[in-house]
Design an enzyme around this catalytic site. Structure first.
Site, mmCIF file in Angstrom:
data_model
loop_
_atom_site.group_PDB
_atom_site.id
_atom_site.type_symbol
_atom_site.label_atom_id
_atom_site.label_comp_id
_atom_site.label_asym_id
_atom_site.label_seq_id
_atom_site.Cartn_x
_atom_site.Cartn_y
_atom_site.Cartn_z
ATOM 1 N N GLU A 73 -6.243 -14.996 134.120
ATOM 2 C CA GLU A 73 -5.056 -15.767 133.734
ATOM 3 C C GLU A 73 -3.779 -15.052 134.158
ATOM 4 O O GLU A 73 -2.816 -15.673 134.591
ATOM 5 C CB GLU A 73 -5.054 -16.032 132.228
ATOM 6 C CG GLU A 73 -3.952 -16.958 131.796
ATOM 7 C CD GLU A 73 -4.370 -17.941 130.716
ATOM 8 O OE1 GLU A 73 -3.478 -18.572 130.150
ATOM 9 O OE2 GLU A 73 -5.569 -18.091 130.447
ATOM 10 N N ASP A 81 -7.018 -15.261 122.780
ATOM 11 C CA ASP A 81 -7.658 -16.543 123.096
ATOM 12 C C ASP A 81 -9.049 -16.336 123.661
ATOM 13 O O ASP A 81 -10.017 -16.990 123.254
ATOM 14 C CB ASP A 81 -6.800 -17.333 124.086
ATOM 15 C CG ASP A 81 -5.452 -17.706 123.519
ATOM 16 O OD1 ASP A 81 -5.257 -17.579 122.296
ATOM 17 O OD2 ASP A 81 -4.577 -18.122 124.306
#
Length: 386
Positions: free
Chosen positions: A161, A173
């Site tokens: 990410e 997350d």
């Protein structure tokens, strides 16, 4: 469509395109009960995996091609292992970024076919991107017999990410998606990666997510700005307290002494994070005692901090939290996720959910021009093979 049907669909699409029986894996989205924007400051977070997930069907090829299909977007993409690169704003980044990280770490991959679909609403603050990354990382590790530990898989997903999607996310997350446990929240220390499961006993209440249907137009850029502001505050404190490594080590008196008179904006940002970390640890104690009322009050206070001090809320999120603040059936509510859209998370008495949504939806539509989408979130297991 329920989750087993989604799994069957990705398997069917895979077989229709390439034949054979694919490997199937799922990775869930997440909620975060309390502790927002603390993860990248080495603090604590309190997430849980939910019963909304991303599903992948994957199989090996005999060449170096990567063939991807996203059912929801009705889109395909083809590349080779040596040609993978970020594509601005594209869903493929979350998959190809994982491939890139595996290769950088010396893991041997071949070509593969992969189909992806899911029922996590995009842009709702439920970490659909982390679920894509974790599902992909887990599936590829299984598919190529890499036996990569889950702790490394979450680092692979996080770095994907950072480098391919350009969002400098913390670890929460990916950790929640990979390590979730049914009917439990995870108290995660984002510095040491130590974690413990805390039972979430709702006893007549449910977690109700209210999706603003506002997309994160500012979230990526402003998220990175908030990280920089927190780091600036740490640098100021470190000039007097050189032992400080992150906001995890900072107290409000330190901020008063070192930051407040130098940069008022940085002071407000850092003060929110320091106080949120304290709230989270107190909230864990509330859960251990089964005191949902006390936890709910902390959620309301967190929202005020996110809106006024950290300034990552938006009018739609504020409307929804303010609308339930005086409702006796709602113990707590706050915006959840990076901000500027997405969902509020609410602890609501189970028998009052329908009435609340029916009353709130038209008011929200009148105030914002947007539809309100309710999502009841059950707490489920983390990433798994099907």
């Amino acid at each position: 469509m329920n989750q087993p049907e989604i799994a069957k669909k990705v398997a069917r699409v895979y077989t229709e395109n390439w034949g054979g029986e694919p490997l199937l894996a799922r990775s869930p989205g997440r909620v975060n009960i309390i502790g927002e924007h603390t993860d990248y400051n080495d603090g604590f977070v309190l997430p849980a995996a939910i019963d909304k997930a991303v599903y992948v069907a994957a199989g090996r090829r005999n060449d170096d091609r990567i063939e991807l299909k996203a059912v929801e977007f009705n889109d395909s993409y083809s590349t080779s292992l040596d040609a993978i690169a970020p594509r601005e704003g594209q869903w493929t980044n979350y998959i190809l970024g994982v491939v890139d990280q595996f290769r950088k770490r010396g893991h041997q991959l071949g070509g593969f076919n992969l189909v992806i679909d899911g029922d996590i609403p995009f842009g709702a603050g439920l970490s659909s991107s982390a679920a894509v990354e974790c599902a992909t990382a887990f599936a590829l590790s299984e598919l190529f017999g890499l036996n990569v530990p889950r702790e490394e898989l979450i680092r692979v997903a996080q770095k994907a990410e950072h480098e391919f999607a350009g969002v400098l996310c913390g670890i929460m997350d990916q950790f929640a998606s990979m390590f979730g446990k049914k009917d439990h929240v995870v108290r995660l220390d984002c510095r040491s990666m130590d974690y413990q499961y805390v039972p979430l006993r709702l006893d007549g209440y449910k977690l109700l997510l209210l999706n603003t249907n506002v997309k994160h137009s500012l979230s990526s850029s402003e998220y990175n700005v908030r990280r920089q502001q927190c780091e600036a505050g740490v640098d100021m404190v470190r000039q007097k307290y050189p032992e400080v490594k992150s906001l995890r080590d900072v107290t409000v008196p330190m901020l008063d002494e070192c930051v407040r008179d130098t940069d008022e904006l940085v002071y407000r940002r850092c003060k929110y994070v320091v106080e949120e970390s304290e709230r989270l640890l107190e909230g864990c104690a509330d859960l251990e005692r089964g005191d949902l009322t006390a936890l709910g009050m902390k959620m309301f206070r967190t929202h005020r901090g996110l809106s006024d001090e950290y300034e990552v809320s938006c009018p739609e999120l504020d409307f929804l939290v303010n609308a339930v603040r005086e409702n006796d059936a709602v113990l707590g509510a706050r915006m959840m996720g990076g901000g500027f859209g997405g969902c509020t998370i609410n602890i609501v008495r189970e028998d009052a959910i329908d009435a609340l949504v029916n009353e709130l939806a038209p008011k929200y539509k009148e105030a914002t021009g947007l539809e309100l989408t309710p999502i009841i979130a059950g707490i489920e297991e983390g990433t798994s093979r099907l």
